[in-house]
Design an enzyme around this catalytic site. Structure first.
Site, short mmCIF file in Angstrom:
data_model
loop_
_atom_site.label_atom_id
_atom_site.label_comp_id
_atom_site.label_asym_id
_atom_site.label_seq_id
_atom_site.Cartn_x
_atom_site.Cartn_y
_atom_site.Cartn_z
N SER A 93 0.86 -1.19 0.00
CA SER A 93 0.00 0.00 0.00
C SER A 93 0.89 1.24 0.00
O SER A 93 1.93 1.25 0.65
CB SER A 93 -0.85 0.03 1.26
OG SER A 93 -1.59 -1.15 1.36
N ASP A 127 -8.59 -2.84 2.23
CA ASP A 127 -7.33 -3.14 1.55
C ASP A 127 -6.65 -4.10 2.51
O ASP A 127 -5.96 -3.69 3.44
CB ASP A 127 -6.53 -1.82 1.40
CG ASP A 127 -5.18 -2.04 0.74
OD1 ASP A 127 -4.89 -3.16 0.30
OD2 ASP A 127 -4.39 -1.07 0.68
#
Ligand code: 2AM
Length: 558
Positions: free
Chosen positions: A338, A555
């Site tokens: 990320s 996520d």
């Protein structure tokens, strides 16, 4: 190693099949390499039945030619399709997916089968595989064998093997053929000793500048950008782990992001790979071992985390031919992280944050994560040379709400904090632009306040500046009982419910998928039930709706 069949570059898979005399093409929608590996195995299996197969990346071929497959006698196509995120196809299958949705081609005479790779813990289980199977049939294709639904939550490899065991007899019956022989005699590579090699032409795992061309196509896994490392520091103050923050410079790239980890042969050999190990078991007949029970063998491998090297060391009698071993080894895959920075604030740099994986397995071997250890050692300069990292960026649905005034609730324990550092920086930037930023609430969790409170200083500054309107931190190991982010959520249930139900708040969850994301989800159900007076079914439905509206985004990784 020299490929037995010469490689032919061709964007028409039909022409390639004709030129190389193949009648089965196995396409893969693959993100981490498993679907690709399954496709390779299926393509190879075909030889056992007197057919010739090839595995193919749909991104490299023109799939709108599918209706022409009938030009090749006794031909068929197989699709190994992985499902990602919210039921999405993988990046390399996106174009094919779009084509399927828009086309009205007549696929009559095109024989096909689909094996889907998914995970039952996700809501849209195998959505891509199911859609491909349904759509090809709708367009008039002939389904030779039923859709296979692999579940990575239990045992994807076993699902694939049992599907394959029934698939081939069905194919044989369909084409009226019989198995011809054992596949171990069929090799993709042969071992050749070269004495006169020009070493300049040998691929030594370094990407050549020439191969990259940003003018022609955007950066992707086959055409990455070489980013310069501009920062690499340890984030945690204590403990025996290494949590790192790395910065890259992407000036001139106009990009997007993931990371590659350059491999070397030794690393590949150390790379632990369950499927190959299972294959070894079957191929080299370890039935003498642990009473011939596959499940026992698997646990001997999996529970003790034996990689291929460890298996070869612990079972010297195994002794597989080196060419066969190389044939089975998978390509090292790109790793996804990320992004912890905001393109608004740092347009030419990208930050990531990750834990360096290193621990001792049950057999007293030190397991070192390939990519994170490689990254850890990426200094900003190496004897005056700037070090680079091949990378590209993937599009993501995980982004701030369109309207800065919408409140956001971010939940990211551990390195799950990464994307939120980017979010918070962007909110600060929006505020500076004079935009009215809504409530910005963070739930972070770590072991100890004095050890792994990542980005503590920055977060506290953001709180003081009023960018972060609330900073909640759950220290799990600073007291007798565990305190996790979901416990703090429950404590603030009234405020949260109001933000969600009346103020249009967006919820974001990042980090561990298996436990944390699930427990956080449950906490939200409970909040809706306790404060919003919904029944459990209504609560489930409520958050499902938020997800479809893009107001509950995850996520997560396992
Ligand atoms: P623990 O390791 O002390 O159990 C980041 O990894 C933080 O998330 C750690 O403090 C870790 O606590 C915590 N954590 C572990 N399991 C969790 C779960 N199911 N839900 C929320 N946080 C969890």
């Amino acid at each position: 190693f020299t490929p037995v069949t010469p490689q032919i570059r061709e964007t028409s898979f039909i022409e390639k099949m004709k030129k190389t005399n193949r009648n089965i093409v196995v396409f893969y929608g693959s993100q981490t390499g498993t679907a690709e590996e399954f496709a390779n195995r299926l393509a190879k299996d075909a030889q056992r039945y007197g057919m010739k197969g090839m595995a193919a990346d749909p991104e490299e071929y023109d799939l709108s030619e599918l209706s022409r497959l009938k030009e090749i006698p006794n031909s068929m196509t197989v699709f190994c399709m992985a499902t990602y995120g919210e039921g999405d196809p993988t990046d390399n299958a996106q174009e094919f997916y779009d084509w399927m949705q828009g086309t009205d081609d007549d696929l009559e005479g095109v024989n096909f089968a689909v094996f889907g790779l998914g995970n039952k813990t996700y809501e849209h289980f195998n959505a891509t595989g199911k859609y491909t199977d349904k759509r090809l049939a709708e367009l008039g294709g002939k389904r030779v064998f039923d859709l296979g639904l692999g579940d990575d939550d239990i045992n994807l490899e076993e699902d694939f093997i049992s599907w394959k065991e029934q698939f081939w007899p069905a194919v044989c019956e369909f084409f009226g053929v019989e198995a011809t022989g054992e596949d171990s005699s069929i090799r993709q590579f042969e071992l050749v000793v070269h004495n006169d090699i020009n070493m300049n032409q040998v691929y030594n795992s370094q990407l050549r500048e020439k191969t990259r061309n940003s003018e022609i196509k955007p950066f992707d896994s086959k055409n990455p950008f070489l980013a310069t490392v501009t920062g690499n520091r340890k984030l945690n103050k204590g403990g025996n782990r290494h949590l790192m923050h790395i910065e890259f410079d992407i000036t001139d790239s106009k990009i997007s992001f993931i990371l590659y980890c350059i491999n070397n042969t030794y690393t590949i050999l150390l790379f632990y790979y369950r499927n190959i190990i299972l294959y070894f078991y079957i191929k080299y007949n370890f039935f003498f071992f642990v009473g011939g029970k596959l499940s026992l063998f698997l646990s001997w491998v999996l529970d003790s985390e034996r990689n291929i090297l460890a298996i070869l060391e612990d079972l010297p009698s195994l002794n597989p031919p080196i060419d066969h071993l190389c044939e089975l080894l998978p390509r090292l895959q790109a790793r996804y992280y990320s992004i912890a920075s905001s393109s608004k604030v740092y347009p030419t740099s990208i930050h990531i944050c990750a834990v360096v994986i290193e621990y001792t397995t049950k057999t007293e071997r030190v397991f070192k994560g390939v990519a994170t250890n490689w990254l850890k050692n990426k200094e900003v300069t190496d004897n005056g040379h700037k070090l680079t990292i091949p990378m590209y960026v993937r599009r993501s649905q995980f982004r701030l709400p369109f309207k800065p005034s919408n409140p956001i609730i971010m939940i990211g324990p551990g390195t799950g904090i990464a994307p939120f550092m980017g979010f918070i920086r962007e909110r600060a930037w929006q505020k500076k632009q004079g935009k009215e930023a809504g409530e910005t609430i963070l739930y972070f969790g770590c072991r100890h306040k004095n050890e792994d409170f990542l980005y503590q200083q920055e977060l506290e500054e953001f709180e003081r500046a009023g960018v972060l309107t609330q900073l909640n931190v759950a220290f799990s190991r600073d007291q007798e009982h565990k305190i996790y982010v979901q416990h703090l959520l429950k404590k603030n249930k009234e405020q949260l419910w109001k933000l969600i139900h009346s103020n249009n708040a967006h919820i974001y969850v990042c980090g561990d998928a298996r436990n944390m994301a699930r427990d956080v989800h449950t906490a939200f159900y409970e909040i809706a039930e306790e404060v919003g007076s919904l029944t459990h079914t209504q609560a489930v439905d409520y958050f499902k709706k938020l997800m479809t509206k893009g107001r509950y985004s995850q996520d997560v990784w396992s």
